[in-house]
Design an enzyme around this catalytic site. Structure first.
Site, mmCIF file in Angstrom:
data_model
loop_
_atom_site.group_PDB
_atom_site.id
_atom_site.type_symbol
_atom_site.label_atom_id
_atom_site.label_comp_id
_atom_site.label_asym_id
_atom_site.label_seq_id
_atom_site.Cartn_x
_atom_site.Cartn_y
_atom_site.Cartn_z
ATOM 1 N N ARG A 102 -5.050 -13.162 -10.130
ATOM 2 C CA ARG A 102 -3.966 -13.997 -10.874
ATOM 3 C C ARG A 102 -4.198 -15.312 -9.516
ATOM 4 O O ARG A 102 -5.134 -15.529 -8.788
ATOM 5 C CB ARG A 102 -3.351 -12.882 -9.966
ATOM 6 C CG ARG A 102 -3.140 -12.644 -8.021
ATOM 7 C CD ARG A 102 -2.216 -11.874 -7.603
ATOM 8 N NE ARG A 102 -2.407 -11.817 -6.211
ATOM 9 C CZ ARG A 102 -2.026 -10.675 -5.654
ATOM 10 N NH1 ARG A 102 -1.153 -10.171 -6.313
ATOM 11 N NH2 ARG A 102 -2.734 -10.612 -3.908
ATOM 12 N N ASN A 140 5.273 -15.980 -7.116
ATOM 13 C CA ASN A 140 4.561 -14.698 -6.533
ATOM 14 C C ASN A 140 3.547 -15.689 -4.694
ATOM 15 O O ASN A 140 2.372 -16.470 -5.536
ATOM 16 C CB ASN A 140 4.134 -13.939 -6.508
ATOM 17 C CG ASN A 140 3.202 -12.713 -5.118
ATOM 18 O OD1 ASN A 140 4.612 -11.781 -5.016
ATOM 19 N ND2 ASN A 140 2.425 -12.540 -4.787
ATOM 20 N N GLU A 141 3.922 -15.895 -3.577
ATOM 21 C CA GLU A 141 2.712 -16.120 -2.842
ATOM 22 C C GLU A 141 1.704 -17.400 -3.199
ATOM 23 O O GLU A 141 0.383 -17.476 -3.337
ATOM 24 C CB GLU A 141 2.076 -15.176 -2.348
ATOM 25 C CG GLU A 141 2.127 -14.271 -1.296
ATOM 26 C CD GLU A 141 1.890 -12.919 -0.600
ATOM 27 O OE1 GLU A 141 0.060 -13.094 -1.754
ATOM 28 O OE2 GLU A 141 1.712 -12.353 0.408
ATOM 29 N N CYS A 152 -9.286 -30.272 -10.892
ATOM 30 C CA CYS A 152 -9.706 -30.688 -12.091
ATOM 31 C C CYS A 152 -9.130 -31.640 -12.857
ATOM 32 O O CYS A 152 -8.984 -32.379 -11.558
ATOM 33 C CB CYS A 152 -9.231 -29.563 -12.703
ATOM 34 S SG CYS A 152 -6.741 -30.517 -13.027
ATOM 35 N N GLU A 305 7.479 -8.420 0.983
ATOM 36 C CA GLU A 305 7.308 -7.143 1.503
ATOM 37 C C GLU A 305 6.474 -7.026 2.723
ATOM 38 O O GLU A 305 5.968 -8.069 3.460
ATOM 39 C CB GLU A 305 5.420 -8.093 0.562
ATOM 40 C CG GLU A 305 5.934 -7.943 -0.938
ATOM 41 C CD GLU A 305 4.877 -8.684 -0.778
ATOM 42 O OE1 GLU A 305 3.468 -8.254 -0.510
ATOM 43 O OE2 GLU A 305 4.541 -9.103 -2.593
ATOM 44 N N GLN A 354 -5.544 -0.074 -5.021
ATOM 45 C CA GLN A 354 -4.763 1.450 -4.811
ATOM 46 C C GLN A 354 -5.294 2.151 -3.538
ATOM 47 O O GLN A 354 -4.952 3.336 -3.253
ATOM 48 C CB GLN A 354 -6.153 2.457 -6.094
ATOM 49 C CG GLN A 354 -5.938 2.264 -7.718
ATOM 50 C CD GLN A 354 -7.888 2.806 -7.917
ATOM 51 O OE1 GLN A 354 -8.706 1.881 -7.102
ATOM 52 N NE2 GLN A 354 -7.509 3.756 -8.583
ATOM 53 N N TYR A 355 -5.519 1.196 -2.530
ATOM 54 C CA TYR A 355 -5.719 1.988 -1.525
ATOM 55 C C TYR A 355 -4.775 0.314 -0.288
ATOM 56 O O TYR A 355 -5.268 0.846 0.383
ATOM 57 C CB TYR A 355 -6.931 1.175 -0.730
ATOM 58 C CG TYR A 355 -8.022 3.114 -1.385
ATOM 59 C CD1 TYR A 355 -7.672 3.498 -2.130
ATOM 60 C CD2 TYR A 355 -9.356 2.506 -1.294
ATOM 61 C CE1 TYR A 355 -8.244 4.797 -3.126
ATOM 62 C CE2 TYR A 355 -10.122 3.327 -1.724
ATOM 63 C CZ TYR A 355 -9.663 4.930 -2.699
ATOM 64 O OH TYR A 355 -10.087 5.922 -2.451
HETATM 65 C C1 GLA Z 1 0.328 -9.514 -1.182
HETATM 66 C C2 GLA Z 1 0.985 -9.829 -2.420
HETATM 67 C C3 GLA Z 1 1.347 -8.622 -3.159
HETATM 68 C C4 GLA Z 1 -0.085 -7.909 -3.098
HETATM 69 C C5 GLA Z 1 -0.184 -7.826 -1.407
HETATM 70 C C6 GLA Z 1 -0.933 -6.431 -1.195
HETATM 71 O O1 GLA Z 1 0.913 -10.242 -0.256
HETATM 72 O O2 GLA Z 1 1.999 -10.565 -3.174
HETATM 73 O O3 GLA Z 1 1.033 -8.803 -5.128
HETATM 74 O O4 GLA Z 1 -0.305 -7.938 -3.281
HETATM 75 O O5 GLA Z 1 -0.332 -8.806 -0.692
HETATM 76 O O6 GLA Z 1 -2.085 -6.642 -0.966
HETATM 77 ZN ZN ZN Z 2 -5.561 -28.159 -10.889
#
Ligand code: GLA
Ligand code: ZN
Length: 653
Positions: A102, A140-141, A152, A305, A354-355
């Site tokens: 991502r 997200n983040e 680029c 989160e 998964q963990y």
């Molecule tokens: C970040 C992301 C989430 C998830 C968590 C755990 O905070 O925002 O999508 O990936 O980490 O890794």
């Molecule tokens: Zn760029």
């Protein structure tokens, strides 16, 4: 108050949703955050939109009284998008970043921007009247996985345009940057390069031998690029809805300015994982991360989160101990959180995480962590008036500057020097003395003491505010590597500590980037391991001196009266003990109350009450007695392991 979980209905069979929603309600969760990675689900092929899965999930949740914070899905572009359009970032070596995780897209890529606009517009149109959607999260983040800076050609072009707006002419820029050095003058803004791989890499390791002005401007530009990308999404949402908009930031993360990013948001939210695969955080470090986020807008925030289980991508971090999820919740609240969302409801059966354990394990059965949070949620409801719109009584401020975070990263001064660690040393010493301390960048006059560690890049326009804070009675703390650079990252033609020489009442005639350690003694005793400024006091008084090296007996820490206030100059780093003595001395001089509680106990001051947190696993006598606002009974000062109290009046004994 928002008390929720992060939820991914697309990870579960529809037949599970009803039961999951029922369990959420049983746990007292009233909100879910979702959608933030589901681009492929919403737009299976280019231009084919389908929100039915999310609609159905929202409807099921609504049946249980659960509302939704909806994420725009632009953090995870689908494969069709990268197949058709070249939206991937380039790294410093010009290599294309791979798809398959991502955050691989470039904020300045016109196709990525165009496609993002469309998906956000479609979502906004689709959900604008849905009463169950209560807020939006953009993407997200931003910056996660080292994705802030892209090298680029689109970024290079936009960087040139960005510079052309800032500088009067290319000659003006050449002059301000000092491009005469190594024949680096440009003829046009179109020519400007990015600070990528170049001929000096192998000799200088991670310092790339680029002009420091170029490097700093590129970091500013890259930060701005994400702020603009976010603003593009906000503007689209705003055409359709007035529901509050947030983004989930990352606490200590410094590649993107949290001040700029949060300026366009209605509220800040962030992601808090104290103990994970990559290590366990000191509690002071977590508190500082909360304060960074509160200070981003000088406003309460929500945790979008919050760790709720053992966390790892391949190896596991520590399992939260009994009572620890509750403690982390109150720690967040104590630093300005007025909403909590736990990551994630049920642990994923597939995919990278998964963990990364959530509230429920893989089998979806409620166990210890679920019941602890349920109980915590019930308590929070009763305490709502101490949470929503609550304010701490801050005595001290640590100034965090993104320009300086970048500047110090570009030129590190000494082998073990790190700007963020330097700030943290001051924050930690304050918190260990239970001084309620903010982290932000403005309104100095609200605080009795302002720590401005390593404030090296100083714009001329900032000086007046700093001076007048002191003139009017403030206590300012400056440290080594301060005041020497202007906003173009040029060194000023001044003696150390540059623009602060007059208010500090000293001159640092020499310095020593340490290869060894040097003892400090006087009113503060400790050890320096990174840096020693050799100080000649002018009007200042010496607080501590060096007890070693050729500068034995010379001043290390000084204090100067200026106007109605005081300026401290700390010419060296200090070990934990020395730092605590220093902060104690400064705070006592400033009339700040110090509470010496047992190690691991944190006390936060508010009007009429105190929040007391025990970050250790053992019971302790905190020394704080009074009426408990949680249980309405008398609190005798003893807190169980990971225990929490809200203590009325909180008289110190
Ligand atoms: C970040 C992301 C989430 C998830 C968590 C755990 O905070 O925002 O999508 O990936 O980490 O890794
Ligand atoms: Zn760029």
């Amino acid at each position: 108050m928002i008390f929720g979980v992060d939820y991914y209905p697309e990870h579960w069979d529809r037949s599970e949703w009803e039961n999951q929603a029922r369990l959420m309600r049983e746990g007292g969760f009233n909100t879910v955050r979702m959608g933030e990675f589901a681009w492929k689900l919403f737009e299976k092929n280019e231009g084919e939109f389908d929100f039915s899965l999310l609609d159905d999930a929202i409807a099921v949740l609504a049946g249980y009284g659960i509302k939704v914070i909806l994420g725009t899905p632009t953090a995870a572009p689908p494969k069709w998008l990268v197949n058709k359009y070249d939206i991937l970032q380039r790294d410093k070596y010009g290599r294309k970043k791979g798809w398959g995780a991502r955050r691989e897209s470039c904020a300045n890529n016109p196709d990525y921007i165009a496609k993002s606009k469309i998906i956000v517009e479609k979502m906004a149109e689709h959900y604008k009247d849905n009463p169950n959607v209560i807020a939006w999260q953009i993407d997200n983040e931003f910056g996660c996985h080292a994705s802030t800076r892209c090298y680029c050609e689109h970024c290079r072009k936009r960087f040139g345009e960005w510079l052309s707006k800032k500088y009067a002419s290319i000659d003006d820029m050449n002059k301000k940057w000092g491009n005469v050095f190594w024949s680096l003058d440009y003829d046009s803004f179109d020519d400007v390069i990015l600070p990528a791989y170049n001929s000096c890499e192998s000799i200088h390791g991670d310092t790339w031998s680029h002009n420091p002005a170029l490097d700093l401007e590129f970091r500013r530009f890259s930060s701005d690029s994400w702020v603009d990308y976010q603003k593009m999404q906000i503007d689209i949402l705003r055409k359709h809805t007035d529901k509050p908009i947030t983004h989930n930031l990352m606490g200590h993360f410094s590649d993107i300015s949290a001040y700029d990013l949060s300026a366009d948001l209605d509220f800040v939210s962030w992601d808090n994982y104290p103990d994970n695969q990559w290590g366990d955080s000191e509690y002071e470090y977590v508190s500082m991360a909360h304060e960074n986020m509160r200070g981003a807008k000088n406003k309460n925030f929500i945790v979008m989160e919050q760790q709720s289980g053992a966390c790892g991508w391949d190896i596991m971090g520590s399992t939260p101990r009994p009572n620890q999820l509750r403690l982390w919740t109150y720690q967040a609240v104590a630093h300005g959180a007025e909403g909590m969302v736990y990551f994630r409801f049920r642990t994923a059966l597939f995919g990278m995480e998964q963990y990364w354990y959530g509230v429920l394990d893989h089998d979806g059965m409620p166990r210890r962590r679920f019941y602890e949070l349920k109980k915590t949620g019930e308590e929070l409801k009763k305490l709502e008036k101490y949470i929503v719109n609550a304010e701490n009584k801050y005595d001290a401020l640590i100034v965090k500057s993104y320009d300086n975070a970048w500047g110090h990263d570009i030129k590190r001064h000494a082998k073990n020097y790190n700007y963020e660690n330097h700030l943290y040393d001051f924050y930690k010493a304050n918190v260990d003395l239970n001084i309620t301390t903010a982290v932000s960048h403005e309104s100095y006059s609200k605080y009795k003491v302002v720590y401005m560690p390593a404030y090296n890049i100083v714009e001329d326009s900032e000086l007046d505010e700093i001076k007048s804070y002191v003139e009017n009675g403030g206590n300012l703390v400056l440290t080594f590597r301060s005041g020497t650079r202007d906003e173009y990252n040029r060194v000023r033609p001044l003696a150390l500590p540059g623009v602060f020489k007059e208010i500090a009442g000293i001159e640092a005639v020499e310095f020593d980037a340490l290869r060894t350690s040097v003892e400090i003694c006087g009113e503060v005793n400790g050890t320096a391991k990174i840096w020693c400024d050799i100080i000649e006091p002018d009007t200042a008084k010496t607080i501590a001196s060096y007890n070693g090296e050729y500068y034995k007996g010379k001043a290390a820490v000084t204090m100067n009266s200026y106007g109605k206030g005081t300026v401290y100059y700390v010419g060296c780093d200090l070990d934990k003990g020395g730092m605590e003595q220093l902060v104690k001395l400064i705070s006592e001089n400033a009339g700040i109350e110090i509470i010496e509680a047992p190690a691991g106990v944190e006390i936060i001051k508010r009007d009429g009450y105190r929040i007391v947190l025990n970050h250790t696993e053992n019971a302790v006598n905190t020394g704080i007695k009074g009426k408990s606002l949680i249980s309405d009974t008398d609190f005798d000062g003893t807190l169980e392991g990971y225990g929490v109290e809200f203590v009325e009046q909180g008289g110190h004994i």
